[in-house]
Design a protein around this motif. Structure first.
Motif, PDB file in Angstrom:
ATOM      1  N   VAL A 146      -4.964  -5.094   3.785  1.00 43.99           N
ATOM      2  CA  VAL A 146      -3.923  -5.079   4.819  1.00 43.99           C
ATOM      3  C   VAL A 146      -2.522  -5.069   4.241  1.00 43.99           C
ATOM      4  N   CYS A 147      -2.366  -5.422   2.946  1.00 47.39           N
ATOM      5  CA  CYS A 147      -1.030  -5.443   2.367  1.00 47.39           C
ATOM      6  C   CYS A 147      -1.107  -5.348   0.852  1.00 47.39           C
ATOM      7  N   VAL A 148      -0.023  -4.864   0.266  1.00 50.38           N
ATOM      8  CA  VAL A 148       0.134  -4.797  -1.185  1.00 50.38           C
ATOM      9  C   VAL A 148       1.460  -5.460  -1.527  1.00 50.38           C
ATOM     10  N   GLN A 149       1.425  -6.411  -2.452  1.00 53.96           N
ATOM     11  CA  GLN A 149       2.634  -7.170  -2.808  1.00 53.96           C
ATOM     12  C   GLN A 149       2.958  -6.920  -4.279  1.00 53.96           C
ATOM     13  N   ASN A 150       4.013  -6.133  -4.512  1.00 53.32           N
ATOM     14  CA  ASN A 150       4.417  -5.745  -5.863  1.00 53.32           C
ATOM     15  C   ASN A 150       5.914  -5.921  -6.055  1.00 53.32           C
ATOM     16  N   ARG A 151       6.328  -5.856  -7.319  1.00 56.14           N
ATOM     17  CA  ARG A 151       7.758  -5.859  -7.612  1.00 56.14           C
ATOM     18  C   ARG A 151       8.368  -4.523  -7.187  1.00 56.14           C
TER      19      ARG A 151
END
Length: 291
Positions: free
Chosen positions: A182-187
């Motif tokens: 449901v989500c991707v958390q990256n810099r």
């Protein structure tokens, strides 16, 4: 609350969240290790988050460790029905504050139960698997085994939704063959644009992208350009950087962190800041600016 809602909402699976959320990492001590400098101030910030209409809090039980989740529970439990708490697993902290890989099935199950216990919930809204082949940046590697372990915990009802953090585009693709992501958390920020193509592809499929370090890694020249834009908009550089992210793509969710109520309100102001086209064009050059 009006400022927050101007940023809009987004669906994380069946969970509607404000696009402007809050990251709890800074509530722990330096480098997200140890207790907060001012516990009462940390509690006040969390309560202000809810009072301001934010419905998306990002945390992890390895912040502290245990500190931010315990603060969230103390400040907000029983939780408002609209609140979504997103946490992360895949790492553990050493006694010296080091970040260590913890991705075996047993370690992931233990981490999920730690989050459940310290948050005081029966199921976690969203769990991001933090890919740790490189602690500092996405690095290729097979994620089938750990992600399958999390998917099994999801089948048991301990996790509602699964996301990825510090992941490459290939890992996102692999993850989507194992479970719904449901989500991707990256810099990602104005100056660090490695995930431009990934953001656009995720947007097409209705998957959220959650950038961290929204104002980190700027060169002096890039900072000058951002400061100039901020002056023109009568806003702070952070507000402009956050507003740019909100306008960059509708699937971008923000989780700026702070331990100050005043700074929280400044961040919230970014949701009501609309950047005109000429400012956007100027800011778009920052990613390629050279010192």
């Amino acid at each position: 609350m009006a400022e927050v809602t101007r940023g809009g909402t987004f669906q994380l699976g069946d969970l509607a969240v404000t696009r402007l959320g809050y990251g709890a990492m800074q509530l722990a001590g330096p480098r997200a290790f140890g207790p907060p400098k001012d516990r009462a101030a940390a509690i006040a910030v969390l309560r202000s988050v809810i009072e301001s209409g934010i419905t998306h809090i990002d945390t992890s039980d390895y912040y502290g460790p245990h500190v931010t989740n315990q603060l969230i529970r103390e400040a907000l439990h029983p939780y408002p029905d609209a609140l979504t708490i997103v946490t992360k697993v895949g790492a553990r902290r050493g006694s010296d504050g080091s970040w260590n890989v913890a991705i075996s099935a047993a370690e992931l199950e233990s981490a999920v139960h730690d989050n459940l216990r310290h948050l005081g919930v029966d199921a976690l809204d969203v769990v991001n698997f933090r890919v740790m082949f490189d602690v500092l940046a996405p690095a290729e590697g097979d994620i089938e085994e750990p992600l399958t372990a999390l998917a099994q915990l999801q089948e048991k009802g301990l996790i509602r939704h699964i996301g990825l953090s510090n992941a490459t585009a290939r890992q996102v693709a692999q993850g989507r063959t194992i479970t719904d992501i449901v989500c991707v958390q990256n810099r990602y920020n104005l100056a660090f644009r490695n995930d431009d193509a990934l953001i656009d592809s995720l947007a097409e499929d209705g998957i959220a992208y959650v950038p961290f370090f929204p104002l980190g890694g700027f060169s002096p020249l890039q900072a000058d350009a951002l400061n100039h834009a901020a002056d023109r908009c009568n806003a702070t550089p952070m507000q402009v950087a956050l507003a740019w992210l909100l306008q960059r793509s509708p699937n971008i969710l923000l989780i700026p962190g702070t331990s100050s109520v005043e700074h929280l309100q400044q961040n919230i102001g970014s949701a009501g800041l609309h950047l005109p086209e000429d400012i956007l064009a100027s800011l778009d050059t920052i990613g390629s600016a050279k010192t």
